[in-house]
Design an enzyme around this catalytic site. Structure first.
Site, PDB file in Angstrom:
ATOM      1  N   HIS A  92       0.855  -1.194   0.000  1.00  0.00           N
ATOM      2  CA  HIS A  92       0.000   0.000   0.000  1.00  0.00           C
ATOM      3  C   HIS A  92       0.889   1.243   0.000  1.00  0.00           C
ATOM      4  O   HIS A  92       1.966   1.247   0.605  1.00  0.00           O
ATOM      5  CB  HIS A  92      -0.905  -0.010   1.238  1.00  0.00           C
ATOM      6  CG  HIS A  92      -1.965   1.044   1.177  1.00  0.00           C
ATOM      7  ND1 HIS A  92      -1.709   2.359   1.511  1.00  0.00           N
ATOM      8  CD2 HIS A  92      -3.259   0.990   0.799  1.00  0.00           C
ATOM      9  CE1 HIS A  92      -2.811   3.066   1.349  1.00  0.00           C
ATOM     10  NE2 HIS A  92      -3.775   2.256   0.903  1.00  0.00           N
ATOM     11  N   GLY A 169      -7.069   9.270  -0.346  1.00  0.00           N
ATOM     12  CA  GLY A 169      -7.444  10.094   0.804  1.00  0.00           C
ATOM     13  C   GLY A 169      -7.506  11.591   0.502  1.00  0.00           C
ATOM     14  O   GLY A 169      -7.563  12.401   1.411  1.00  0.00           O
ATOM     15  N   SER A 201      -9.908   7.577  -3.384  1.00  0.00           N
ATOM     16  CA  SER A 201     -11.103   8.416  -3.264  1.00  0.00           C
ATOM     17  C   SER A 201     -12.326   7.865  -4.004  1.00  0.00           C
ATOM     18  O   SER A 201     -13.098   8.627  -4.589  1.00  0.00           O
ATOM     19  CB  SER A 201     -10.789   9.851  -3.712  1.00  0.00           C
ATOM     20  OG  SER A 201      -9.773  10.407  -2.890  1.00  0.00           O
TER      21      SER A 201
HETATM   22  C1  PEP Z   1      -6.860   3.111   0.273  1.00  0.00           C
HETATM   23  O1  PEP Z   1      -6.698   3.128   1.459  1.00  0.00           O
HETATM   24  O2  PEP Z   1      -6.400   2.167  -0.359  1.00  0.00           O
HETATM   25  C2  PEP Z   1      -7.584   4.210  -0.377  1.00  0.00           C
HETATM   26  C3  PEP Z   1      -7.743   4.150  -1.662  1.00  0.00           C
HETATM   27  O3  PEP Z   1      -8.071   5.237   0.411  1.00  0.00           O
HETATM   28  P1  PEP Z   1      -9.226   6.315   0.025  1.00  0.00           P
HETATM   29  O4  PEP Z   1     -10.353   5.539  -0.589  1.00  0.00           O
HETATM   30  O5  PEP Z   1      -9.590   6.944   1.324  1.00  0.00           O
HETATM   31  O6  PEP Z   1      -8.623   7.274  -0.942  1.00  0.00           O
END
Ligand code: PEP
Length: 241
Positions: A92, A169, A201
């Site tokens: 990640h 995020g 997102s």
């Molecule tokens: C993630 O944690 O893999 C992610 C995509 O976060 P978000 O959806 O909050 O952007």
């Protein structure tokens, strides 16, 4: 198709329990896509018990590259398996950037996880700077080649998550066209039979236009997976309900 909910470090074990129970009210058999949630390590045991007889799979956000030994602060794949974990996220962007995990280390993790029959969600994605320099494909190709080096690749046990760092995020998701272009590239590198899911997102409001793209096979969702209804609305967008 695959839908993952990455709860990151947002919920305590008791808060995780509440969310897991709420999910049971929404996600009922039979599901049309594989749905998996990734709670914090400390919540896995409790969430595992709640999801046991549900169609929702259990995943972990990270895994050690060894079974046991002097690795203070790490979590063994054996422990995850004992708790009912079937999927692990590896690479990640928060692990890569905040904790400096590089492709070489990630390769050891992927190799160990697959060896243990854990299914791997391997994350790739470029930073804004890399995109603006025109290096997106180069960066992703390197992440794929080095992170997956010498591992027995199979579409059964490996899913790629394309998560542009600038979209995670931030509320600024990739456009469906940008995501599609990179997903198609990943399939060109690895083969068409691999699932490539998008993360960054994703919300109920943009899920439909993203999933409509030919090579987007699902989502890894952070923020919006913390609300059971939003997560289910993303599922509904995926299955066209
Ligand atoms: C993630 O944690 O893999 C992610 C995509 O976060 P978000 O959806 O909050 O952007």
């Amino acid at each position: 198709m695959f839908l993952g909910g990455n709860w990151k470090m947002n919920l305590t074990p008791s808060e995780s329990e509440v969310l897991a129970k709420e999910l049971l009210d929404f996600f009922r058999e039979p599901l049309k896509v594989k749905v998996c949630v990734f709670p914090e390590f400390t919540a896995l045991e409790r969430v595992s018990k709640i999801l046991k007889s549900s169609p929702i799979y259990l995943g972990a956000q990270n895994v050690a590259y060894e079974d046991k030994g002097a690795f203070t602060g790490e979590v063994s794949p054996n422990s995850l398996i004992e708790l009912g974990v079937e999927y692990v996220i590896i690479g990640h962007s928060e692990r890569r950037h905040l904790f400096k995990e590089d492709n070489k280390l990630l390769n050891k993790k992927v190799s160990k996880a697959l060896d243990k029959n854990l299914k791997v969600i391997y994350c790739v994605g470029e930073t804004l700077e890399e995109r603006e320099k025109g290096d997106t494909f180069k960066v992703i190709q390197t992440q794929l080649e080095e992170g997956l080096k010498d591992v027995p690749l199979s579409s059964e046990n490996l899913i790629i998550a394309y998560e542009p760092v600038w979209a995670i995020g931030t509320g600024r998701a990739a456009t469906p066209e940008i995501a599609q272009e990179v997903h198609a590239f990943i399939k060109k590198v690895l083969g068409n039979n691999f699932l490539v899911i998008y993360g960054g997102s994703v919300k109920p409001s943009n899920a439909k236009s993203l999933i409509a793209q030919k090579d987007i096979d699902g989502f890894l969702v952070g923020g919006a997976s913390l609300k059971a209804k939003d997560f289910f609305d993303i599922y509904k967008a995926m299955v066209g309900e």
